[in-house]
Design a protein around this motif. Structure first.
Motif, mmCIF file in Angstrom:
data_model
loop_
_atom_site.group_PDB
_atom_site.id
_atom_site.type_symbol
_atom_site.label_atom_id
_atom_site.label_comp_id
_atom_site.label_asym_id
_atom_site.label_seq_id
_atom_site.Cartn_x
_atom_site.Cartn_y
_atom_site.Cartn_z
ATOM 1 N N CYS A 1 -38.236 122.109 -24.584
ATOM 2 C CA CYS A 1 -37.259 121.079 -24.939
ATOM 3 C C CYS A 1 -37.439 120.741 -26.410
ATOM 4 N N GLN B 1 -41.415 111.488 -24.021
ATOM 5 C CA GLN B 1 -42.515 112.353 -24.456
ATOM 6 C C GLN B 1 -43.029 111.883 -25.806
ATOM 7 N N CYS C 1 -36.103 116.549 -25.553
ATOM 8 C CA CYS C 1 -37.170 116.024 -24.698
ATOM 9 C C CYS C 1 -36.944 114.529 -24.471
#
Length: 644
Positions: free
Chosen positions: A413, A400, A397
């Motif tokens: 992810c 995030q 990811c």
């Protein structure tokens, strides 16, 4: 010559002049004061001629005064206590019965187990795909909120004290027998007389949870303090978590509110930490790197579907080096496929899929013995980043916040661990083993990732809450009695100091970090070896009525001022508080007076008391006890179909 020798500008002359002026000023001043005092005295005599001091009412004995309101002139001892105490600022509410209240009436009995954000009727409006309809769906403005107080069922009793409560619960408190039939052969729960008993059995541990945990303990070390926090997904009646508690492992169990009636409610009646929850489309309401161990025993979660979404979420909340334990289908399918009434090929394909997803997450399969399989998350992602060339999916990811988990959608992810410089380093910082973990500086603080919270802040907070909890116990002696309270809730936990100060008591604390709080400190709570959840207190909590014996509300209403109605938060507190449960509010005196005005309309007995540092603090405490009352007895012509 004499005048020249002592000129007017000389120092001696100036001093004499000043003295002369002061004498005139003092004379005017004294005269004025005497006149004003005399006038004041004469005015007082004119206004109260009957209350002149005379020899007939002179004080001749101890320091006493005549009672003003008495007709027979009894003697009252003078009160020299300070009259600026907290209780003097508001009137003490008298006890009352729930039938006398009108502003906040009692809800209909059909709401006795009402969980607003998991209402089964409202859920029917939402998609069945991925069980989204079983997630949190709170009432919107068009539906409105209940402005009534949820009743306890008739015959409700104080739960058994811990540890007896692990094995028994009153039928009147959870009047549901469905599991005793549906799971009768699996030793989940039995019913006899007025109570349920919990033999500790489970679908995958027919010899009991204790023996099952012993088997896990042969495969990983559960005794050295490295495993402290655990999450049980699809927990049933939470026997696995209940028996972990005796091993100094703190579990958090969850299950959806579904056809397996009252699973989480049974867990809470037993004094085991639990919430209503499900793996569907939203992240679980916990921070990243929270749990040392995650567990699924025939929990019916489709781990291999949706591109491994649910295992990716387990990876997010597992600590570096944490364990994932799976028992039940498809593990050991070779021995059980006939009993499970499934094709060998399907079960093999399901296990192969799980194995593949686990490898893509860089988990290592430690062992599979009989019905148990255990994987371990890596301590860092150094090698995992390299093998993304092999495993194209899931990718890491980006941009995030891994700790954001309130109505946050799950994503396919991989949550990256904090950077590590060498292969043996534990990403994010090495945790101390339990019990040293409780007071060691949490890595999220020592690393500086929480701006403004330092090691000194942490130490000072811990000492502060030791002092405050001692004071709480002096205000409520039931809090000081081991076994009187079991399930505790801290509505604004910050660093978990309240729970840490109670660690030697036979209680567990659900530490809530409001999503509106200045700092997201729930990760620190877990790094201390405690448990908790995120919550917006403008909404209902994902738990049953009468969950908690004791609620601590520190500055909650200051935090939510202007965000939602005070009465809605208080009604939610009333819903989740047991009869005869206690609440301690800590807030500004003006806020507490408003709270008291509302809860005086509840069946609560309350009083405002001074801050532990004395009466001159604006912050005060409001101590309230929910009085015992239940729904009225059912009519003699009614059957008890609703209880079965």
């Amino acid at each position: 010559m004499a005048w020249y020798s002592n000129p007017p500008n000389s120092l001696h002359f100036k001093i004499k002049l000043l003295i002369s002026q002061l004498k005139k000023f003092n004379l005017y001043y004294i005269t004025t004061v005497v006149i004003l005092c005399s006038l004041s005295y004469l005015f007082g005599i004119w206004q109260h001629p009957a209350k002149l001091f005379t020899p007939s009412n002179a004080i001749t004995g101890p320091c006493t005064i005549p009672s003003i309101n008495a007709t027979s002139s009894p003697i009252t001892t003078l009160d020299f206590t300070p009259h600026h105490s907290a209780e003097a600022e508001v009137s003490i509410s008298a006890q009352s019965t729930f039938t006398q209240k009108n502003k906040y009436p009692v809800c209909d009995l059909k709401y006795s187990e009402y969980t607003p954000c998991e209402d089964t009727q409202r859920s029917l409006k939402f998609p069945r795909e991925r069980l989204i309809y079983r997630e949190r769906h709170c009432p919107d403005e068009t539906e409105g909120k209940l402005k009534c107080r949820v009743p306890a069922p008739y015959g409700y009793k104080t739960p058994f004290p811990w540890p007896q409560s692990r094995d028994y619960a009153w039928y009147a408190n959870v009047p549901h027998k469905w599991l005793t039939v549906e799971k009768g052969g699996q030793n989940w729960v039995r019913f006899k007389g007025e109570r349920f008993s919990f033999p500790g059995g489970g679908t995958m541990f027919p010899r009991g949870a204790n023996a099952y945990i012993d088997e896990i303990g042969k495969l990983i070390n559960l005794k050295d303090g490295s495993v402290r926090t655990a999450i049980d997904t699809g927990c049933g009646v939470a026997s696995w978590g209940g028996y972990l508690l005796s091993r100094n492992i703190l579990p958090l169990s969850f299950a959806p509110k579904d056809t397996h009636e009252a699973q989480v409610q049974f867990a809470l009646e037993r004094g085991i930490p639990a919430l209503i929850g499900i793996l569907a489309s939203n992240r679980l309401p916990y921070p990243s790197r929270a749990f040392d161990m995650a567990h699924c025993s025939r929990c019916l979660i489709p781990w291999g579907q949706y591109d491994g979404l649910y295992l990716i979420e387990v990876d997010r909340i597992l600590r570096p080096g944490g364990y994932w334990i799976l028992s039940g289908p498809p593990i050991n399918w070779e021995a059980h496929w006939k009993g499970w009434q499934r094709a060998r090929e399907d079960l093999k394909a399901e296990q192969d899929k799980i194995e593949s997803i686990a490898r893509s997450l860089c988990w290592k399969k430690l062992t599979q013995r009989n019905d148990l399989a255990i994987w371990q998350k890596p301590s860092n992602h150094i090698h995992c980043k390299i093998n993304r060339k092999v495993f194209k999916f899931p990718q890491f990811c980006s941009a995030q916040d891994p700790d954001q988990a309130w109505y946050t959608k799950m994503d396919t992810c991989l949550t990256p661990l904090p950077e590590a410089s060498e292969i043996r380093e534990v990403a994010g910082g090495q945790l101390a083993k339990w019990p040293e973990r409780l007071h060691a500086i949490p890595p999220r603080i020592s690393s500086g990732s929480l701006n403004g919270i330092t090691a000194e802040t942490f130490r000072a907070d811990s000492e502060l809450w030791k002092k405050r909890v001692w004071y709480y116990k002096s205000l409520n002696n039931l809090l000081a009695q081991p076994g009187r309270y079991r399930n505790l809730l801290d509505m604004n936990a910050y660093l978990g100091g309240f729970a840490a100060a109670l660690i030697s008591d036979p209680v567990w604390v659900m530490n809530v970090v409001p999503v509106e709080a200045k700092f997201n400190t729930l990760g620190v709570v877990y790094e201390r070896g405690l448990i908790g959840t995120y919550q917006n207190w403008c909404e209902a909590m994902s738990t049953y009525p009468r969950t908690y014996d004791f609620i601590h509300a520190n500055s909650v209403f200051t935090l939510y001022d202007g965000r939602c109605e005070m009465e809605d938060i208080l009604l939610e507190m009333d819903r989740i508080l047991r009869p005869e449960g206690c609440v301690i509010f800590r807030d500004d005196i003006d806020v507490l007076v408003k709270i008291k005005d509302i809860i005086d309309e509840f069946d609560w007995d309350s009083r405002i008391v001074d801050h532990e540092d004395g009466p001159f603090q604006r912050e005060k405490l409001l101590v309230a006890v929910k009085l015992y009352w239940t729904a009225p007895a059912p009519d003699s012509n009614q059957n008890q179909s609703s209880s079965n």
